[in-house]
Design a protein around this motif. Sequence first.
Motif, short mmCIF file in Angstrom:
data_model
loop_
_atom_site.label_atom_id
_atom_site.label_comp_id
_atom_site.label_asym_id
_atom_site.label_seq_id
_atom_site.Cartn_x
_atom_site.Cartn_y
_atom_site.Cartn_z
N GLU A 179 0.83 -1.20 0.00
CA GLU A 179 0.00 0.00 0.00
C GLU A 179 0.87 1.26 0.00
OE1 GLU A 179 -3.90 -0.42 2.04
OE2 GLU A 179 -3.25 1.39 3.09
N GLY A 180 1.92 1.23 0.82
CA GLY A 180 2.83 2.37 0.86
C GLY A 180 3.47 2.61 -0.50
N ALA A 181 3.77 1.54 -1.22
CA ALA A 181 4.38 1.67 -2.54
C ALA A 181 3.40 2.30 -3.52
CB ALA A 181 4.84 0.30 -3.05
N ALA A 182 2.15 1.85 -3.47
CA ALA A 182 1.13 2.41 -4.37
C ALA A 182 0.97 3.90 -4.11
CB ALA A 182 -0.20 1.69 -4.18
N LEU A 183 1.05 4.29 -2.81
CA LEU A 183 0.81 5.69 -2.45
C LEU A 183 1.93 6.62 -2.90
CD1 LEU A 183 -0.89 5.41 1.04
CD2 LEU A 183 -1.93 5.86 -1.17
N ILE A 186 4.18 3.77 -7.20
CA ILE A 186 4.76 2.57 -7.82
C ILE A 186 3.65 1.68 -8.34
CG2 ILE A 186 6.11 0.48 -7.43
CD1 ILE A 186 7.68 2.01 -5.40
N ALA B 75 -1.66 4.40 -7.45
CA ALA B 75 -0.36 4.76 -8.01
C ALA B 75 -0.50 5.86 -9.06
CB ALA B 75 0.31 3.52 -8.61
N ALA B 78 -1.13 9.17 -7.35
CA ALA B 78 0.11 9.70 -6.78
C ALA B 78 0.98 10.32 -7.87
CB ALA B 78 0.87 8.59 -6.06
N ARG B 79 1.05 9.63 -9.01
CA ARG B 79 1.88 10.16 -10.10
C ARG B 79 1.30 11.45 -10.67
NH1 ARG B 79 2.59 4.56 -11.60
NH2 ARG B 79 0.90 4.72 -13.10
N ASN B 90 3.02 3.45 6.66
CA ASN B 90 3.36 2.51 5.58
C ASN B 90 4.76 2.70 5.01
OD1 ASN B 90 0.54 2.47 5.98
ND2 ASN B 90 0.27 1.42 4.04
N PHE B 92 8.76 1.66 4.26
CA PHE B 92 9.45 0.42 3.89
C PHE B 92 10.45 0.13 5.00
CE2 PHE B 92 8.64 2.80 -0.14
CZ PHE B 92 7.42 2.19 -0.37
N ARG B 152 8.99 11.31 2.44
CA ARG B 152 8.88 10.40 1.30
C ARG B 152 7.79 10.86 0.34
NH1 ARG B 152 6.89 4.32 2.23
NH2 ARG B 152 4.97 5.48 2.55
#
Lengths: 290, 239
Positions: A179-183, A186, B75, B78-79, B90, B92, B152
């Motif tokens: 989920e963090g990646a999508a936000l 990615i 995604a 966000a982009r 959330n 990494f 981030r």
Amino acid sequence: MYAGQLFGQALVNGILVSGIYALAASGLALAFGVVKFLNLAHGEFLMLAAYFGIIVFSTYGLDPLLMTPVVFILFFILGAAYYKALVKPVLKAGELNQLLLTFGISIFLQNLALLIFGGTIRTISVPYRTHTISFWGINFGTARLFILLLSIVLLVLLYQVLQRTRVGRSIRAVSQEPEGAALVGIDSESVYLIALGIAVGFASVAGMMLSIIFQAEPMVGFNFTLKGLAVVVMAGLGNVYGVIWASLLLGITESFIGVFLPNGTGWSGAIFFLMILGGLVVRQSRVRTI
Amino acid sequence: MNTPILEVNNLSGGYGALQVIWNLNLTVRAGEIVCLIGANGAGKTTTLRLLSGLEKPMKGEIKFQGVTITSWLPARIARFGMTHVPEGRNLFGLMTVRENLEVGANCSPEAWQKKEETMDYVYNLFPILTERANQLAGTLSGGEQQMLAIARALMTRPSLLLVDEPSMGLAPAVVDNVFKALREVRENGVAIFLVEQDVRRSLKLAERGYVIENGHIVAQGTSAELMENEEVKRAYLAV
């Protein structure tokens, strides 16, 4: 042969085959760690690549190990197509559907191979297949040595890509926190596609190797799925880095049992089931990320 | 600076069959801070999850920078310049602080091009992150994690930042830091839509606010107006 020599030989044999196990298992771990997908048809890609190597070798006389880059790219594309056509539709359907689907694909591919290639055992007889080098009375099969070295090179490459490149970081990001990646923008779709491409690509290289040092037959792939599973469970589900030592452990244990137990080779098949069991007890099947 | 950057019309949504948000209307203009205040379970987090695409709306429309983005994937949103700093952060956890920031910069070619520049900017905003650059994100303190989550998100070069409960679980001094940083971010031209339980603090920071109760917007206005609103005073400011 002295006892010490026998011990050394068993150890070396175990280490020499562990590279192929690590290659096969790292693909399985990658698919599990990133896509959260257990691919029971993983081994069948090894089997297909083994036959591919055999055909190319018998037709053109090309050494399978030299074809590694080409085969990797071909099977990367196959893996990506496999993801698009079959894996993606079941990803949201739950684990049972995924298992049923990939088990079905596995059986289908085994029987397809049986139909096309027949049930006979085949190998690739590269000139160095039976050649050995000896140190301190211990024999190193040249083919196995090449294969171990190639496996190490490929695994180091994989880790470098995962650690140092943009794509690698995205793969780890999706694995750790989808989920963090999508936000942060990615696209998990393309990450899954690449992860499965690499997984199948690595399986294909392992398949070429097995056609040189072992034998290819339609059922050989499933054997590797099981061994891969044992390694992946030992390493901690989805942990790509743990695959190395778990493969070494599997290879060495198998080899020792084959050498030191009466009728040992018959037992070695049971080892990876024991390892799955032991792995589950010790690691409690904690899902890891990369 | 007065053009609306985000327009939400009659938005309804929730989880599965459970509807949480009812006919929501709100606007955020370029470069302003707008807050959404309300009690626990009023639908604040759900609103943000609908905006950033993590949940599919049941009906209604979300327009961002003039484009209808209803039911886009997270995604893609966000982009397109709207980045969500989620409640759970959330991060990494097995990647270093620097790697987390680099993943943020992966968002778009523009963000990647300006990576070093943006990184300098966020390190300036949160100097503690410079010290922690090579530490794994999972080993940071709660406050540092919140800062990293915001940093981030900024790496994606957003024009609107959605921030969920930045003060949650943090010591007051750390909250001061975070809010100071948010003010600085706004001064750099990034609009912020802030969800907060600390109503007094958010109204001080924001230009305007909405009050949400049981999934309905029950009051809205400038921060000064809301501060004087009897209902808001009674329910959220405890005076």
